[in-house]
Design a protein around this motif. Sequence first.
Motif: not given
Length: 350
Positions: A115, A119, A121-124, A138, A141, A175, A178, A182
Amino acid sequence: MGAITLEGVEKWFGSVQVIKGVDLEIADGEFVIFVGPSGCGKSTLLRLISGLEDISRGRLLIDGRDVTAEPPSGRGLAMVFQSYALYPHMTVRENMGFGLKTAGAPKKEIKAKVDEAARVLQLEPLLDRRPKDLSGGQRQRVAIGRSIVRDPTAFLFDEPLSNLDAALRVEMRFEIAKLHQRLDATMIYVTHDQVEAMTLADKIVVLQAGVIEQVGTPRELYERPANLFVAQFIGSPKMNVMPATVEGGRLTLADHAGADAAGAPAGTTKVGVRPEHIVLTDPDSGDVAGAVEVAEYLGADVMLFVDCGALGVINVRHVGDVGLRPGERVGLTFPPERRYYFDEAGEALR
């Protein structure tokens, strides 16, 4: 922690030496990129660090611990390959958590780590999809997410964007940049694309024939190349290089009249000028003159290929359209402060 040190690392395949005594320090949290032409040894060097290839001579240390003889599983590293290598019958969530599952991690821990990676990797929204339902970006990622959940000491990337189209490569560069900010994790990245190297790296390692030619920041390599190879490899389009002589305060370029030799060191045999630093002038007032062979209109820029006789074709990058067409003559000025000087061996003269 993720400091990595290579001490005199060599790799032999039978009687062929492909890595020739590499010494390199990678600091904790650094984003280091290996670049060089095909066959230079950059992917082999990455595989030596990962443990997928054995080191023939030398040592590899991770956070000061000698891991030269350790298997890949004992090094605490995570590798992202050019191929996504996702299980087609598993969902995104299952693919990302598979390594932890096989290691016997509790389900609650797996879910929490997947989870969190999703979050970041914006894969939710994609966790319940299968790879066939994802775009190339995708899928990459997801492959990166599979590495993140392992909480590795460092991430190793082997040309991860080469299978993507141009638009997706730009998106994924953003990506990955970033992600590094992070996670603040050590990342080693192999690519043949110098745009990726210049935009992503804290430090670039330029390799040729198994030898490190230069290590430095993108700015250092662009502004102060150590030799002719680095000068022409870093920068797009590549640097123009012309034969030259320095005598009596005059700089002579092939059969063109001598120009002011201010700043030209003794021993200069070649002069380099980057396409974006050349100034267009009238044919009678530049350092050299020639005829436009090709004019490539790119919108913001125009690329001019100017035939300058014995100097060959000089590439000029000009902001905006200049209205020059094939066959027209133009003068080229090489500002003294923008020239690079090299000796007969190709070493930079400072």
